[in-house]
Design an enzyme around this catalytic site. Structure first.
Site, PDB file in Angstrom:
ATOM      1  CG  ASP A  47      -3.286   3.216  -1.855  1.00 35.06           C
ATOM      2  OD1 ASP A  47      -4.294   2.497  -1.729  1.00 35.06           O
ATOM      3  OD2 ASP A  47      -2.680   3.696  -0.882  1.00 35.06           O
TER       4      ASP A  47
ATOM      5  CG  ASN B 246      -6.490  10.714  -4.703  1.00 35.81           C
ATOM      6  OD1 ASN B 246      -6.144  11.112  -5.805  1.00 35.81           O
ATOM      7  ND2 ASN B 246      -6.690   9.435  -4.450  1.00 35.81           N
TER       8      ASN B 246
ATOM      9  CG  ASP C  37      -5.991   8.949 -11.913  1.00 37.48           C
ATOM     10  OD1 ASP C  37      -6.170   8.166 -10.958  1.00 37.48           O
ATOM     11  OD2 ASP C  37      -6.894   9.341 -12.666  1.00 37.48           O
TER      12      ASP C  37
ATOM     13  CG  ASP D 205      -2.222  -0.648   1.020  1.00 40.87           C
ATOM     14  OD1 ASP D 205      -2.411  -1.217  -0.065  1.00 40.87           O
ATOM     15  OD2 ASP D 205      -3.060  -0.638   1.951  1.00 40.87           O
TER      16      ASP D 205
END
Length: 322
Positions: free
Chosen positions: A229, A194, A203, A186
């Site tokens: 992620d 974000n 992205d 992760d």
């Protein structure tokens, strides 16, 4: 009288042959007829263009003779000879895919149908061959297959591909008595990227990771994106824990290297990694290995502040930093 009948039969045959030629010219696919000896007797315009027959005396020639006349087509004529014989031996239609260069210079794939025709007493009479260009279909099929197995954003293998690969890697690890590390990964601090800069920035980070991770892994290793992620690494052919440490250190460095976004901002991320080593432990299937690696990932995330490095091995006691 007999001479007249023979002349009439010959005339009738020529008329029928002319009619046949007119009919096959209406067919857009490459079509040609060979006699029982493999000699090219009738072709349509599409076949002449494809095999570049306009400037050579092709009629009545075998594939071997045509290959001598046009050496650049030797490979495809040799393929034709082999497939022709397969059709004769099968005594029924044979459908194969053949590759050759089209008039536009592009390598194309043709679906070729061969229908052998025999005389009443079983001798070889005619071989009807039709070649249909299926290049566009093959490209579309490859695109669909790629979409089914690869993540659209990063271009990395997806969960479905992972399911196939992990079973293969497990089999190799067991066969050669080597370790396979299944690593659940992760990205730390991904959510703030974000939240602060928007999903487009997120992205960009994922795309960057999609490029960096394969670059630091060995050719025998595998990386997939599960979604969000979350990534999975399959590190095979490990001889000991030192091999694992060297690779995961490179992965850690790749992830923590700052990423410059298109908006000019620079972001820094970390990683939490859970590792399960196969064939150690009780994992027997790919899904079980992933679940056990996920449990190790949970331990890694739960102890970010006091862990020695970004990864935790399943079943390993957490070590305090020195």
């Amino acid at each position: 009288m007999k001479t007249t009948e023979k002349s009439t039969d010959k005339t009738h045959f020529l008329l029928e042959q002319d009619r046949l030629k007119l009919v096959i010219e209406t067919i857009p696919d490459a079509l040609f007829l060979k006699d029982g000896e493999g000699r090219w007797m009738i072709t349509n315009e599409a076949a002449k263009r494809l095999f570049k027959l306009h400037d050579i005396a092709w009629e009545g020639k075998t594939d071997q003779e045509l290959a001598d006349l046009r050496p650049d087509f030797r490979a495809i004529h040799e393929v034709c000879l082999g497939d022709d014989e397969k059709a004769w031996q099968a005594r029924q239609m044979l459908v194969v895919e053949e590759s050759m260069v089209r008039e536009d210079g592009q390598l194309a794939t043709f679906e070729t149908r061969r229908m052998p025709l025999f005389t009443g007493d079983g001798k070889r009479a005619w071989l009807v061959v039709i070649g249909h260009d299926i290049t566009d279909r093959k490209i579309a099929e490859a695109r669909i297959e790629h979409m089914a197995l690869y993540d659209d954003l990063t271009g990395l293998p997806n969960r479905r591909f992972l399911g196939v690969q992990i079973e293969r890697d497990m089999a190799r690890a067991a066969r050669y008595n080597r370790l396979l590390a299944v690593c659940m990964l992760d990205l730390d601090n991904f959510k703030p990227v974000n939240d602060t800069y928007g999903h487009e920035a997120g992205d960009e980070v994922l795309v960057a990771m999609g490029k960096r991770l394969p670059e630091v892994l060995r050719k025998s290793d595998f990386v997939a994106r599960l979604g969000g992620d979350e990534f999975v690494l399959l590190l095979e052919d490990l001889s000991d824990l030192d091999d694992l440490t060297q690779t995961l250190t490179k992965v850690e460095d790749a992830i923590t290297t700052p990423i410059r976004l298109s908006n000019g901002k620079t972001v820094e991320l970390g990683a939490s990694i859970g590792v399960f080593l196969y064939p150690l432990g009780n994992g027997e299937t790919g899904d079980q290995l992933l679940r056990l690696a996920d449990q190790a990932l949970y331990e890694s995330k739960a102890h970010k502040s006091d862990r020695e490095h970004s990864w935790v091995l399943f079943g390993e006691e957490r070590k305090a930093p020195r």
